[in-house]
Design a protein around this motif. Structure first.
Motif, PDB file in Angstrom:
ATOM      1  N   LEU A 293       0.826  -1.207   0.000  1.00 40.65           N
ATOM      2  CA  LEU A 293       0.000   0.000   0.000  1.00 40.65           C
ATOM      3  C   LEU A 293       0.860   1.257   0.000  1.00 40.65           C
ATOM      4  N   MET A 294       1.940   1.261   0.779  1.00 40.67           N
ATOM      5  CA  MET A 294       2.807   2.441   0.837  1.00 40.67           C
ATOM      6  C   MET A 294       3.420   2.735  -0.533  1.00 40.67           C
ATOM      7  N   LYS A 295       3.795   1.678  -1.258  1.00 41.61           N
ATOM      8  CA  LYS A 295       4.334   1.865  -2.609  1.00 41.61           C
ATOM      9  C   LYS A 295       3.273   2.481  -3.519  1.00 41.61           C
ATOM     10  N   GLN A 296       2.040   1.988  -3.405  1.00 36.95           N
ATOM     11  CA  GLN A 296       0.962   2.498  -4.256  1.00 36.95           C
ATOM     12  C   GLN A 296       0.618   3.944  -3.922  1.00 36.95           C
ATOM     13  N   LEU A 297       0.653   4.299  -2.638  1.00 33.26           N
ATOM     14  CA  LEU A 297       0.356   5.674  -2.245  1.00 33.26           C
ATOM     15  C   LEU A 297       1.426   6.643  -2.733  1.00 33.26           C
ATOM     16  N   GLN A 298       2.682   6.184  -2.773  1.00 35.50           N
ATOM     17  CA  GLN A 298       3.772   7.039  -3.234  1.00 35.50           C
ATOM     18  C   GLN A 298       3.781   7.183  -4.748  1.00 35.50           C
ATOM     19  N   ASN A 299       3.116   6.264  -5.435  1.00 35.15           N
ATOM     20  CA  ASN A 299       3.045   6.337  -6.896  1.00 35.15           C
ATOM     21  C   ASN A 299       1.622   5.981  -7.332  1.00 35.15           C
ATOM     22  N   PRO A 300       0.682   6.908  -7.147  1.00 37.46           N
ATOM     23  CA  PRO A 300      -0.722   6.596  -7.422  1.00 37.46           C
ATOM     24  C   PRO A 300      -1.111   6.638  -8.891  1.00 37.46           C
ATOM     25  N   GLN A 301      -0.109   6.698  -9.802  1.00 37.52           N
ATOM     26  CA  GLN A 301      -0.357   6.656 -11.249  1.00 37.52           C
ATOM     27  C   GLN A 301      -1.304   7.771 -11.682  1.00 37.52           C
TER      28      GLN A 301
END
Length: 313
Positions: A293-301
């Motif tokens: 989740l932290m990876k996705q939040l830092q790179n929300p596309q």
């Protein structure tokens, strides 16, 4: 669950009431006295007055007919050529009330203790200009629409753990169980600090996808978000699925959907300060899910995430 939630909406979801329709009428003016040119007293006015401990349920219980009439102005007489004004009617209402006319136009708001709003004028007393005949008071049917005022509003899909969080940080005792739509009415709690400062927290009932279009109890719930000073998104780290007929959403997709529902309901909510609380970190593989989740939040596309702080419950 959706049908049950709609049934609760028709009933006012428990003892909590956030909309009441009332009838108000200003007082009729007093008769003038043609022989001496005397003027009748003006009819009384109807006022709404905001009081801290008042609720719409108390209004409904105390005034079951929901009719509020101001007094009639006194007639002019030989001993009092200027008739006295009729008695005003003062209706106590909760803080956070929007007053809506029968035509759907907002008349005003009452947000602070002591706020007053004139909603029905009394009629003029009889005088020379009216051939000494009085006029009737203004009649209105208005809706009192309550939007909770709180420092923090808890927002999340059903069973995310909002009620559990509120019960731990405040003196509120919301109903808690492991099924969707546990919370069917907003709950308010207060966090008390040693220096006597207080923070009010509102547990807003779980949204569903399509709430912005008034699915389920969408607008009944979303309107309470508008006046909270700050939002706290509560998200289950294991994701969310409303029922076997709806798709499973990851924690990241849940955050996107929550922000989307708020934005589609009212674009101004995007500017409201918000925090993100990741819940149920004691579940198996929760740490791996959090790292993802932290990876996705830092790179929300390219998708805007306006929740800026993460905490773990």
């Amino acid at each position: 669950p959706l049908a049950y939630q709609c049934h609760l909406a028709r009933r006012g979801y428990g003892n909590f009431i956030d909309n009441v329709r009332i009838y108000v009428k200003g007082g009729t003016g007093g008769m003038g006295l043609p022989r001496f040119g005397g003027e009748g007293g003006k009819g009384g006015d109807v006022w709404l007055v905001a009081e801290e401990k008042m609720t719409l349920k108390r209004i409904k219980d105390k005034f079951p007919r929901k009719r509020f009439l101001a007094g009639t102005g006194a007639n002019s007489c030989v001993h009092a050529l200027k008739g006295a004004k009729g008695t005003d009617c003062r209706v106590p209402v909760p803080l956070g009330i929007s007053v809506i006319s029968s035509h759907g136009k907002q008349i005003g708001e009452l947000n602070k203790p002591g706020d007053c709003l004139l909603i029905a004028h009394g009629g003029l007393g009889g005088c020379l200009d009216t051939n000494f005949l009085p006029s009737k008071g203004q009649i209105q049917i208005v809706h009192l629409d309550l939007k909770l005022i709180a420092d923090v509003g808890l927002v999340g899909f059903p069973n995310a753990g909002k009620s559990s969080l509120l019960s731990k940080i405040s003196h509120a005792k919301p109903q808690i169980a492991d099924y969707a739509f546990t919370t069917v009415k907003p709950e308010l709690g207060k966090i008390m600090y040693p220096d006597y400062k207080q923070v009010s927290v509102a547990d807003l009932p779980g949204l569903i996808e399509g709430a912005h279009a008034n699915k389920g109890m969408g607008h009944k719930f979303l309107k309470h978000v508008e006046r909270t000073k700050q939002l706290l998104f509560v998200v289950d780290i294991s994701g969310f699925q409303l029922s076997s007929k709806t798709p499973f959403r990851t924690a990241f997709e849940t955050i996107l959907l929550l922000t989307q529902e708020l934005e589609l309901y009212n674009k101004q909510l995007r500017t409201k300060p918000a925090l993100l609380a990741i819940n149920k970190m004691d579940l198996p593989n929760a740490q791996d899910s959090l790292n993802e989740l932290m990876k996705q939040l830092q790179n929300p596309q390219g998708k805007l995430i306006y929740c800026v702080v993460t905490s773990y419950l």
